[in-house]
Design an enzyme around this catalytic site. Structure first.
Site, PDB file in Angstrom:
ATOM      1  N   CYS A 186       1.264  18.811   2.844  1.00 47.45           N
ATOM      2  CA  CYS A 186       2.354  19.558   2.322  1.00 47.45           C
ATOM      3  C   CYS A 186       3.554  18.503   2.113  1.00 47.45           C
ATOM      4  O   CYS A 186       3.663  17.586   2.995  1.00 47.45           O
ATOM      5  CB  CYS A 186       3.047  20.680   3.345  1.00 47.45           C
ATOM      6  SG  CYS A 186       1.793  21.860   3.391  1.00 47.45           S
TER       7      CYS A 186
ATOM      8  N   CYS B 199       6.513  24.762  21.594  1.00 50.98           N
ATOM      9  CA  CYS B 199       5.940  24.634  20.220  1.00 50.98           C
ATOM     10  C   CYS B 199       4.596  23.807  20.401  1.00 50.98           C
ATOM     11  O   CYS B 199       4.602  22.511  20.767  1.00 50.98           O
ATOM     12  CB  CYS B 199       6.599  24.083  19.064  1.00 50.98           C
ATOM     13  SG  CYS B 199       6.191  23.695  17.404  1.00 50.98           S
TER      14      CYS B 199
ATOM     15  N   CYS C 282      -2.659  16.222  10.304  1.00 47.39           N
ATOM     16  CA  CYS C 282      -3.064  17.445   9.571  1.00 47.39           C
ATOM     17  C   CYS C 282      -3.830  17.022   8.352  1.00 47.39           C
ATOM     18  O   CYS C 282      -3.557  16.052   7.827  1.00 47.39           O
ATOM     19  CB  CYS C 282      -1.801  18.222   9.287  1.00 47.39           C
ATOM     20  SG  CYS C 282      -2.323  19.958   8.378  1.00 47.39           S
TER      21      CYS C 282
ATOM     22  N   CYS D  48      11.431  21.341  13.062  1.00 48.65           N
ATOM     23  CA  CYS D  48      10.136  21.453  12.313  1.00 48.65           C
ATOM     24  C   CYS D  48       9.803  20.415  11.448  1.00 48.65           C
ATOM     25  O   CYS D  48      10.716  19.938  10.614  1.00 48.65           O
ATOM     26  CB  CYS D  48      10.285  22.567  11.376  1.00 48.65           C
ATOM     27  SG  CYS D  48      10.622  24.056  12.100  1.00 48.65           S
TER      28      CYS D  48
ATOM     29  N   GLU E  52       2.515  15.619  19.832  1.00 51.60           N
ATOM     30  CA  GLU E  52       3.949  15.888  20.436  1.00 51.60           C
ATOM     31  C   GLU E  52       3.834  17.591  20.574  1.00 51.60           C
ATOM     32  O   GLU E  52       3.591  18.323  19.725  1.00 51.60           O
ATOM     33  CB  GLU E  52       4.933  15.690  19.251  1.00 51.60           C
ATOM     34  CG  GLU E  52       4.984  14.020  19.227  1.00 51.60           C
ATOM     35  CD  GLU E  52       6.191  13.606  18.122  1.00 51.60           C
ATOM     36  OE1 GLU E  52       6.534  12.493  18.573  1.00 51.60           O
ATOM     37  OE2 GLU E  52       6.447  14.399  17.379  1.00 51.60           O
TER      38      GLU E  52
ATOM     39  N   CYS F  79       6.583  17.826   4.520  1.00 56.01           N
ATOM     40  CA  CYS F  79       6.121  17.834   5.873  1.00 56.01           C
ATOM     41  C   CYS F  79       5.907  16.168   6.246  1.00 56.01           C
ATOM     42  O   CYS F  79       4.955  15.928   5.671  1.00 56.01           O
ATOM     43  CB  CYS F  79       4.954  18.821   6.326  1.00 56.01           C
ATOM     44  SG  CYS F  79       4.611  18.609   7.949  1.00 56.01           S
TER      45      CYS F  79
END
Ligand code: SAH
Ligand code: SF4
Length: 388
Positions: free
Chosen positions: A143, A132, A139, A369, A119, A146
């Site tokens: 975290c 962005c 990933c 975010c 995305e 997230c």
């Protein structure tokens, strides 16, 4: 300043572009030119018996004019255009979906030749805006606040796939040829999408060098910000070789808490991370390091946390970006209240640091975010004929 509003997560607007699905996994054997550095482009042309100066001409067409069709490249001989089109290509990632938020934010789900998707988000301001960009599919880090961190890494993105995200976003606004007068709508890049850019440093560096090249897209390093969770060994390199702005996902002021929120902290703890920031080559008062700090209710948001934060970063030219936690389904945290965020911001501000609170953008399309990707996983499950 606004506190977090929970987004109506299950009622995101339908994509505005019809889905072009399923995208054929085209076995197009032609060589992609987007994503080659200048030196690589020259070498490729030499390989097919062309003079190196042709690289400059092609570069101009690809990155200044935004051309994807060789037949339009009028400074090349007709014969060369025809032969190039047989063996080479200039493409963009396919747009699987494009969504538009009520606040103007746009989010694309881009699909690459192997069916993998990422995305990309465009966040417009009045006369400019930031794209962005994602650096990885998923990933490897996890975290705990997230959403992207809940998926396994599928793979790193290539330079072409990162440059391609920006070029496709500009296609969508018709922002070609590259404006030279500074009047760009897509004026900034933040490497804050899915993935940890410093775990894919070589490819990220190539992509940004292509984007910064003065004869092409020509975006200034001052308009590019790379955000990292704290991959200390690559931070210095990033400053030396790219000179882009640095953002650090700090989020906690004690190692025991940061070990949980940003587990890479176990490898490179806060003191080492801050030393890397002190040493960052471009850090000065005009180009401050941004510390990102997600506001988690009852976890990292007390007055004492704020005082300790400003004590820790003393001496570093910095600003603190307070990010209201963006919720996602099943998230183990809540966002701090608006009053708490205000009180925290005031302490940081009074200590002399700018402390803007990042207004959540594009929440109705899960573009804020930390909300990226998982939404597309969810989309995929409900999409008939989707490639998983
Ligand atoms: N991997 C890099 C860049 C991508 S994340 C990094 O971690 O810095 C971009 C920013 O979004 C980071 O500061 C990250 O900590 C923040 N973020 C992640 N999940 C979030 C959430 N749910 N709410 C608010 N911010 C979040
Ligand atoms: Fe990865 Fe950044 Fe999310 Fe951490 S915050 S899981 S590093 S994308």
């Amino acid at each position: 300043m606004r506190g977090c509003k929970r987004p109506p997560m299950e009622s995101a607007p339908a994509p505005v572009t019809p889905e072009k699905l399923p995208a054929p996994l085209s076995p197009d054997p032609r060589i992609e030119l987007v994503g080659l550095t200048r030196a690589e482009l020259k070498a490729e042309l030499e390989r097919i018996g062309k003079k190196p100066f042709r690289a400059g001409q092609l570069w101009h067409w690809i990155y200044h004019q935004g051309a994807t069709d060789f037949t339009k490249m009028s400074t090349l001989s007709k014969e060369f255009r025809v032969s190039l089109a047989e063996t080479h290509k200039v493409t963009r990632p396919a747009v699987a979906t494009e969504q538009r938020s009520q606040d103007g934010t746009r989010k694309w789900l881009f699909r690459f030749h192997d069916g993998k998707e990422v995305e990309t988000v465009y966040i417009p301001e009045e006369d400019r805006g930031a794209v962005c960009i994602s650096s990885q599919v998923g990933c490897t880090l996890s975290c705990t606040f997230c959403h992207t961190g809940t998926m396994a890494l599928v793979r790193n993105l290539s330079p072409a796939e990162m440059v391609g995200q920006f070029m496709a976003a500009r296609d969508s606004y018709g922002e070609w040829p590259s404006p030279t007068d500074g009047g760009r709508m897509l004026s900034n890049i933040v490497m804050m999408g899915m993935g940890e850019p410093l775990f894919n440093y070589e490819n990220v560096a190539k992509a940004l060098q292509i984007i910064m090249d003065h004869e092409g897209i020509s975006l200034s390093k001052r308009r590019i910000t790379l955000s990292t969770s704290g991959v200390v060994p690559e931070i210095h390199r990033c400053g030396e070789e790219l000179g882009v702005n640095l953002a650090i996902s700090l989020h906690a002021i004690r190692d025991d808490l940061r070990d949980v929120l940003v587990p890479i902290n176990k490898k490179w703890p806060i003191a080492e991370l801050l030393q890397a920031c002190r040493d960052y080559p471009t850090a000065n008062n005009a180009r401050r390091i941004t510390f990102e700090y997600v506001m988690l209710k009852g976890v990292n948001d007390t007055d004492a946390d704020a005082y300790e934060l400003v004590r820790l970063i003393r001496g570093i030219p910095a600003k603190i970006n307070l990010i209201p936690f963006n919720p996602w389904p099943g998230a183990p945290y809540e966002c701090s209240s608006g009053n708490r965020i205000r009180a925290f911001a005031e302490i940081v501000n009074n200590a002399g640091y700018s402390s803007p609170v990042r207004t959540p953008r594009g929440q109705d399309i899960m573009a804020a975010c930390g909300q990226l990707k998982s939404a597309s996983e969810r989309d995929r499950k409900s999409r008939p004929g989707a490639i998983v």
